[in-house]
Design a protein around this motif. Structure first.
Motif, PDB file in Angstrom:
ATOM      1  N   PHE A   1       0.811  -1.206   0.000  1.00  0.00           N
ATOM      2  CA  PHE A   1       0.000   0.000   0.000  1.00  0.00           C
ATOM      3  C   PHE A   1       0.849   1.263   0.000  1.00  0.00           C
ATOM      4  O   PHE A   1       0.376   2.318  -0.370  1.00  0.00           O
ATOM      5  N   GLN A   2       2.086   1.143   0.474  1.00  0.00           N
ATOM      6  CA  GLN A   2       2.925   2.328   0.563  1.00  0.00           C
ATOM      7  C   GLN A   2       3.443   2.692  -0.817  1.00  0.00           C
ATOM      8  O   GLN A   2       4.044   1.878  -1.503  1.00  0.00           O
ATOM      9  N   SER A   3       3.182   3.908  -1.205  1.00  0.00           N
ATOM     10  CA  SER A   3       3.686   4.370  -2.490  1.00  0.00           C
ATOM     11  C   SER A   3       5.159   4.718  -2.352  1.00  0.00           C
ATOM     12  O   SER A   3       5.649   5.045  -1.266  1.00  0.00           O
ATOM     13  N   THR A   4       5.869   4.626  -3.437  1.00  0.00           N
ATOM     14  CA  THR A   4       7.301   4.914  -3.415  1.00  0.00           C
ATOM     15  C   THR A   4       7.532   6.397  -3.123  1.00  0.00           C
ATOM     16  O   THR A   4       6.695   7.240  -3.443  1.00  0.00           O
ATOM     17  N   PRO A   5       8.642   6.749  -2.508  1.00  0.00           N
ATOM     18  CA  PRO A   5       8.875   8.160  -2.155  1.00  0.00           C
ATOM     19  C   PRO A   5       9.027   9.058  -3.374  1.00  0.00           C
ATOM     20  O   PRO A   5       8.922  10.265  -3.258  1.00  0.00           O
ATOM     21  N   TYR A   6       9.294   8.461  -4.528  1.00  0.00           N
ATOM     22  CA  TYR A   6       9.466   9.260  -5.739  1.00  0.00           C
ATOM     23  C   TYR A   6       8.218   9.268  -6.617  1.00  0.00           C
ATOM     24  O   TYR A   6       8.232   9.785  -7.721  1.00  0.00           O
ATOM     25  N   SER A   7       7.116   8.661  -6.134  1.00  0.00           N
ATOM     26  CA  SER A   7       5.889   8.603  -6.928  1.00  0.00           C
ATOM     27  C   SER A   7       5.175   9.947  -6.889  1.00  0.00           C
ATOM     28  O   SER A   7       5.087  10.598  -5.839  1.00  0.00           O
ATOM     29  N   LEU A   8       4.655  10.354  -8.033  1.00  0.00           N
ATOM     30  CA  LEU A   8       3.907  11.599  -8.125  1.00  0.00           C
ATOM     31  C   LEU A   8       2.408  11.387  -7.956  1.00  0.00           C
ATOM     32  O   LEU A   8       1.642  12.353  -7.987  1.00  0.00           O
ATOM     33  N   SER A   9       1.983  10.154  -7.799  1.00  0.00           N
ATOM     34  CA  SER A   9       0.557   9.858  -7.669  1.00  0.00           C
ATOM     35  C   SER A   9       0.184   9.724  -6.201  1.00  0.00           C
ATOM     36  O   SER A   9       0.921   9.130  -5.410  1.00  0.00           O
ATOM     37  N   PRO A  10      -0.960  10.262  -5.800  1.00  0.00           N
ATOM     38  CA  PRO A  10      -1.389  10.107  -4.410  1.00  0.00           C
ATOM     39  C   PRO A  10      -1.974   8.730  -4.116  1.00  0.00           C
ATOM     40  O   PRO A  10      -2.255   8.418  -2.957  1.00  0.00           O
ATOM     41  N   LEU A  11      -2.157   7.897  -5.140  1.00  0.00           N
ATOM     42  CA  LEU A  11      -2.746   6.582  -4.957  1.00  0.00           C
ATOM     43  C   LEU A  11      -1.689   5.562  -4.582  1.00  0.00           C
ATOM     44  O   LEU A  11      -0.497   5.743  -4.823  1.00  0.00           O
ATOM     45  N   SER A  12      -2.144   4.475  -4.000  1.00  0.00           N
ATOM     46  CA  SER A  12      -1.238   3.389  -3.634  1.00  0.00           C
ATOM     47  C   SER A  12      -0.803   2.634  -4.880  1.00  0.00           C
ATOM     48  O   SER A  12      -1.335   2.824  -5.980  1.00  0.00           O
ATOM     49  N   VAL A  13       0.163   1.754  -4.687  1.00  0.00           N
ATOM     50  CA  VAL A  13       0.697   0.982  -5.813  1.00  0.00           C
ATOM     51  C   VAL A  13      -0.385   0.072  -6.397  1.00  0.00           C
ATOM     52  O   VAL A  13      -0.492  -0.089  -7.616  1.00  0.00           O
ATOM     53  N   SER A  14      -1.206  -0.532  -5.529  1.00  0.00           N
ATOM     54  CA  SER A  14      -2.262  -1.425  -6.016  1.00  0.00           C
ATOM     55  C   SER A  14      -3.275  -0.672  -6.866  1.00  0.00           C
ATOM     56  O   SER A  14      -3.715  -1.161  -7.913  1.00  0.00           O
ATOM     57  N   SER A  15      -3.647   0.533  -6.428  1.00  0.00           N
ATOM     58  CA  SER A  15      -4.611   1.320  -7.206  1.00  0.00           C
ATOM     59  C   SER A  15      -4.019   1.758  -8.542  1.00  0.00           C
ATOM     60  O   SER A  15      -4.715   1.791  -9.562  1.00  0.00           O
TER      61      SER A  15
END
Length: 483
Positions: free
Chosen positions: A133-147
């Protein structure tokens, strides 16, 4: 207040546990994390609300929503994706594919914990742990990885069938007679319609209308029309019992076939051979290239009027239906039927051979029967059947998929699209105020035209487009190349 009591109050406010040993020495320490606390604070994290709140789905709500979806043609995938996104983000689920979650078809399994709320101290997850569920620190999306994976997952586009016709034509004097066949569509995209004593041709490309013939001088009425396989000839059955063949390129009659003593309500082409069924209970087969004096083949079997005729896709077998509730299958060698089916309880007019399953024949019964039945003509055994609830007037298979369309009369006057072999209803089309007695399929296999006693012709888009199939070549095939 003493200094000692003040220290105790301060430490209690800091939520430190104050204790004394045997010698009276006070110690301050943090309380231990208990598995079950005495305070009833609900912990909602990780709860599966559907399976916890109700282990069984609401069937009434499901049936109503499914009916609404079928009638309005709305795409339910968007709402399903949105529901899964909410579960992933709010309740911490890990759904990445819509196939694993289906609101209407998924069987809800009971969970071990039957309680709606869990009482206990929530356990915090480590941010450095490998959590989905934790998104990567460099992700620009507010959604989780699964979403994110759910939104990126490929999906098949849902086919929508319009509930309204894309074209409506007036057809004055279109007879409201169950036993006639007055509409046919040629491979050259020309529609032939029998209206009263005239036959009209309507070009789907130019929308031009041409009157082919007029039988009013003879006091005759058109009872059936049928295009040849190449689309250059059209056969016209009449109330007086003779059949005329017309060349549409020059609007000229090229042959007149006599032999029936009553009206001809059914026609079917097999190359240059024309089969005709009449109220005199006979089926005549004649070659239109020969003069009328040549003897025809007489197929005797029906005890009442013949109202349905269809050749198999390989042109080897002819299926005939009659007002005697019987369905016969004939071949080119014998003058007697090779197969007889008597399960229908009313007249059999609707007949259709499947272009996808060799030997599969579908037939529909009249008001007293209301059933669509399927037959395996290779073994002579009956297969599935479905009660449509109303008179079955016509049947037609899709050219590109294993689906078929049926038109109905009393009492609902509807058009139904079925999926085979599950026999699930894909769409229900309404609009005619009288029995939908006539049906024809467009040459591209995507649209149909229906006619009724309300004197209208309605065009519908019901079938999907042709799939591009790559030609499979084999070294064992002798006719795929030139050596």
């Amino acid at each position: 207040m003493s200094l000692e009591n003040l220290d105790d109050r301060i430490f209690r406010q800091m939520k430190l546990h104050v204790s004394k040993d045997l010698f009276g020495v006070k110690s301050y320490q943090e309380p231990r994390m208990l598995a079950n606390c005495d305070r009833f604070i609900p912990c909602r994290a990780g709860n599966n609300w559907e399976t916890s709140f109700a282990t069984l789905p609401d069937t009434s709500k499901t049936s109503q929503s499914g009916k609404k979806t079928r009638e309005t043609g709305e795409n339910t995938r968007d709402s399903s994706v949105y529901n899964i996104l909410l579960r992933n983000e709010l309740f911490g689920e890990t759904t990445e594919d819509i196939k694993s979650q289906c609101d209407e078809r998924q069987v809800l399994t009971p969970v071990k914990n039957k309680n709606l709320f869990r009482y206990g101290t929530p356990i915090k997850t480590d941010k450095n742990s490998n959590n989905k569920f934790q998104s990567t620190p460099y992700s620009l999306s507010p959604l989780s990885v699964s979403s994110q994976r759910l939104l990126r997952s490929p999906h098949k586009a849902t086919r929508k069938i319009s509930r309204i016709p894309f074209k409506v034509l007036d057809a004055p004097e279109l007879q409201d007679d169950f036993y006639l066949n007055l509409v046919d569509w040629s491979v050259q995209n020309v529609l032939s319609v029998g209206l009263g004593s005239c036959v009209y041709l309507w070009s789907a490309c130019t929308s031009q209308v041409t009157r082919l013939c007029d039988l009013s001088a003879d006091g005759n009425v058109v009872t059936s029309v049928a295009w040849s396989e190449r689309g250059h000839l059209v056969a016209v059955g009449t109330h007086h019992g003779y059949v005329t063949v017309w060349d549409v390129a020059v609007n000229k009659q090229v042959n007149k076939l006599q032999g029936h003593s009553a009206r001809v309500g059914a026609l079917a082409w097999n190359g240059d051979v024309l089969s005709s069924g009449s109220r005199d209970r006979l089926i005549l087969q004649r070659d239109t290239r020969t003069p009328p004096s040549v003897t025809e083949r007489r197929l005797v079997g029906h005890r009442q009027e013949v109202c349905g005729l269809k050749w198999s896709p390989d042109n080897q077998y002819l299926a005939s239906g009659g007002n005697d509730n019987r369905l016969y299958v004939w071949n080119m060698q014998s003058l007697s039927p090779v197969q007889t089916y008597t399960d229908h309880l009313a007249a059999v007019k609707a007949i259709a051979w499947s272009p996808h399953h060799h030997g599969l024949l579908a037939s529909g019964g009249g008001t007293a029967d209301r059933c669509i039945r399927f037959w395996n003509t290779l073994t002579g055994q009956p297969m599935q059947s479905v009660d449509t609830g109303s008179q079955v007037c016509n049947l037609a298979w899709s050219k590109h998929s294993s689906e078929l369309v049926s038109t109905h009369g009393y009492s609902q006057n509807q058009i139904l699209v079925w999926k085979y072999p599950s026999l699930t209803q894909v769409a229900k089309l309404t609009g005619h105020s009288y029995r939908v007695l006539y049906l024809a399929l467009s040459p591209d296999g995507e649209a149909i035209v229906t006619g009724a006693g309300d004197e209208t012709l309605r065009f519908w888009n019901v079938f999907s487009k042709a799939r591009s199939q790559k030609e499979t070549r084999s070294v064992l095939s002798l006719y795929t190349g030139i050596r």
